[in-house]
Scaffold this active site. Structure first.
Site, PDB file in Angstrom:
ATOM      1  N   LYS A  92       1.439  -1.089  -0.245  1.00  0.00           N
ATOM      2  CA  LYS A  92      -0.082  -0.203  -0.060  1.00  0.00           C
ATOM      3  C   LYS A  92       1.187   1.338   0.136  1.00  0.00           C
ATOM      4  CE  LYS A  92      -1.819  -1.088   4.449  1.00  0.00           C
ATOM      5  NZ  LYS A  92      -1.415  -1.992   4.583  1.00  0.00           N
ATOM      6  N   ARG A 143     -10.185   1.307   8.245  1.00  0.00           N
ATOM      7  CA  ARG A 143     -10.142  -0.832   8.708  1.00  0.00           C
ATOM      8  C   ARG A 143     -10.579  -0.738   9.382  1.00  0.00           C
ATOM      9  NH1 ARG A 143      -3.694   0.426   8.687  1.00  0.00           N
ATOM     10  NH2 ARG A 143      -2.738  -1.827   9.325  1.00  0.00           N
TER      11      ARG A 143
HETATM   12  P1  AMP Z   1       0.257   0.058   9.196  1.00  0.00           P
HETATM   13  O1  AMP Z   1       1.345   0.690   9.020  1.00  0.00           O
HETATM   14  O2  AMP Z   1      -0.682   0.171   8.318  1.00  0.00           O
HETATM   15  O3  AMP Z   1       0.412  -1.261   8.920  1.00  0.00           O
HETATM   16  O4  AMP Z   1       0.013  -0.088  10.609  1.00  0.00           O
HETATM   17  C1  AMP Z   1       0.616   0.172  11.492  1.00  0.00           C
HETATM   18  C2  AMP Z   1      -0.636  -0.187  12.889  1.00  0.00           C
HETATM   19  O5  AMP Z   1      -1.012   0.845  13.091  1.00  0.00           O
HETATM   20  C3  AMP Z   1      -1.452  -1.264  12.047  1.00  0.00           C
HETATM   21  O6  AMP Z   1      -1.356  -2.462  13.012  1.00  0.00           O
HETATM   22  C4  AMP Z   1      -2.207  -0.449  13.820  1.00  0.00           C
HETATM   23  O7  AMP Z   1      -1.826  -1.117  14.975  1.00  0.00           O
HETATM   24  C5  AMP Z   1      -2.288   0.940  13.459  1.00  0.00           C
HETATM   25  N1  AMP Z   1      -3.318   1.418  12.827  1.00  0.00           N
HETATM   26  C6  AMP Z   1      -2.925   1.810  11.082  1.00  0.00           C
HETATM   27  N2  AMP Z   1      -4.093   2.459  10.767  1.00  0.00           N
HETATM   28  C7  AMP Z   1      -5.016   2.322  11.567  1.00  0.00           C
HETATM   29  C8  AMP Z   1      -6.537   1.702  11.551  1.00  0.00           C
HETATM   30  N3  AMP Z   1      -6.358   2.431  10.817  1.00  0.00           N
HETATM   31  N4  AMP Z   1      -7.623   1.029  12.682  1.00  0.00           N
HETATM   32  C9  AMP Z   1      -6.330   1.130  14.082  1.00  0.00           C
HETATM   33  N5  AMP Z   1      -5.376   1.247  13.961  1.00  0.00           N
HETATM   34  C10 AMP Z   1      -4.384   1.584  12.561  1.00  0.00           C
END
Ligand code: AMP
Length: 368
Positions: free
Chosen positions: A192, A267
């Site tokens: 992404k 999410r």
């Molecule tokens: P990512 O970098 O998108 O993989 O996000 C890392 C972490 O941030 C995730 O595992 C969640 O703990 C938190 N996070 C990111 N986006 C969201 C979201 N939209 N809702 C809840 N937690 C999020």
């Protein structure tokens, strides 16, 4: 419709409406201060036209002066306020009434109040021609308000977009119709972030990665970072109310963006619904949701590899990775149905060379 630099603006407030608001302010202030000689302090550059028309309507003794602060560069509020032209002299014991063209977040106002603290003025009042009650942080009382306006980026009557538009007699608002707003969707490691970088460049969009915003806050030791850290460390989702508020703040920081790529948001179904409501309140909407598909084995290998380079602890442990996949399967997969119901869901094969995948995404967008 008018064009300033790269953006289109449509009429919002006409001259008679603005002039009536200015006169109304002058009359109200006159009825409170006609028995003394207040000092009106205009906030440059934006307030010059307001101050000029206001003073023509103010029929009693008064003085005028200006201060200059700067917090907006282009359309993006940087949050940095500088003092460029300082306080008027001999204001001790006098009534000072600030004339602001617009009160938005309240950041500039905070700086103004700070500037006048310790000046021993008799009274310090604030008058704003335009006031965004929905975005104002409410820290100080606004004593006199001309027109309460919704959260739109506006130009004209002293207000500019990158210095253009100040000389317009009317006020115009940014036309959002040309926006492209995309949700990029996929399990951790689906690419992404990488593909969002490509889309951002190609379509001149603002990329908001909620994961990046959280990591930035954790790194900088903010309250939000402290709140999110325990969830992120375990690979759990951060609670909706925290994430939704944060996302809305990020969008609000970019009122003139040509569009957004939402990466890692929504999410959950609650987040998707909140996003729709929030965007609709700004005359905006999602054009497409694009899912990057890849299987768990490929994703796990990519994440473990990334964990070695980035140092992200949630990428280095297979249990945490599995938990993130579980969170995705339980909470995020239902969004597919949500966006399919709106006819906005597009699936793209996320396995292959990065450039190849980028072309698949571009094809979806260009067919919208
Ligand atoms: P990512 O970098 O998108 O993989 O996000 C890392 C972490 O941030 C995730 O595992 C969640 O703990 C938190 N996070 C990111 N986006 C969201 C979201 N939209 N809702 C809840 N937690 C999020």
């Amino acid at each position: 419709m008018i064009k300033l630099h790269d953006k289109y603006f449509k009429p919002f407030l006409g001259e008679p409406e603005i002039q009536a608001a200015v006169k109304n302010l002058a009359d109200k202030i006159a009825s409170d201060y006609k028995n003394e000689t207040p000092i009106f302090v205009g906030v440059l550059n934006g307030a010059f036209m307001f101050v000029s028309d206001f003073l023509k309507q103010y029929q009693h003794l008064c003085e005028v002066s200006f201060v200059k602060l700067s917090s907006y560069h282009g359309l993006t509020s940087t949050g940095i306020v500088e003092t460029l032209l300082d306080l008027p002299e001999n204001i001790e014991g006098r009534t000072v009434i600030i004339l602001e063209d617009i009160i938005d977040s309240g950041r500039t106002l905070k700086e103004l109040v700070h500037l006048f603290s310790n000046t021993h003025v008799k009274e310090f009042k604030i008058a704003a021609l335009f006031y965004k009650s929905t975005t104002y942080n409410g820290e100080y009382n606004i004593d006199y308000v001309g027109i309460d306006i919704p959260d739109k980026f506006i130009v004209g009557y002293g207000l500019d977009y990158k210095e253009l538009g100040r000389n317009l007699k009317e006020v115009y608002q940014l036309n959002q119709k040309h926006m492209i707003n995309l949700v990029i969707f996929g399990k951790p490691g689906a690419g992404k972030g990488t593909q969002a970088e490509f889309l951002k460049e190609r379509y001149n969009l603002k990329h908001i990665s909620t994961g990046d915003v959280f990591r930035y806050n954790i790194k900088n030791g903010t309250e939000l970072g402290a709140l999110a850290k325990s969830y992120i460390d375990k690979g759990d989702l951060v609670p909706d109310e925290v994430t939704i508020k944060m996302l809305e703040d990020e969008v609000d920081k970019n009122p003139g963006a040509s569009g957004f790529i939402f990466d890692g948001f929504p999410r959950t179904t609650a987040q998707a619904e909140a996003l729709d409501v929030f965007l609709a309140s700004k005359d905006m909407g999602i054009n497409a949701t694009i899912a990057l598909e890849a299987n768990d084995e490929v994703l796990t290998q990519r994440l473990l590899q990334r964990g070695k380079v980035s140092g992200r602890t949630d990428d280095q442990d297979e249990d945490k990775i599995r938990n993130r996949f579980d969170e995705y399967n339980q909470k995020t997969v239902p969004l597919k149905t949500y966006y399919e119901g709106q006819g906005k869901f597009h699936s793209v094969n996320g396995i292959g060379e990065i450039d190849e995948i980028s072309l698949r995404l571009a094809k979806v967008i260009e067919e919208l």
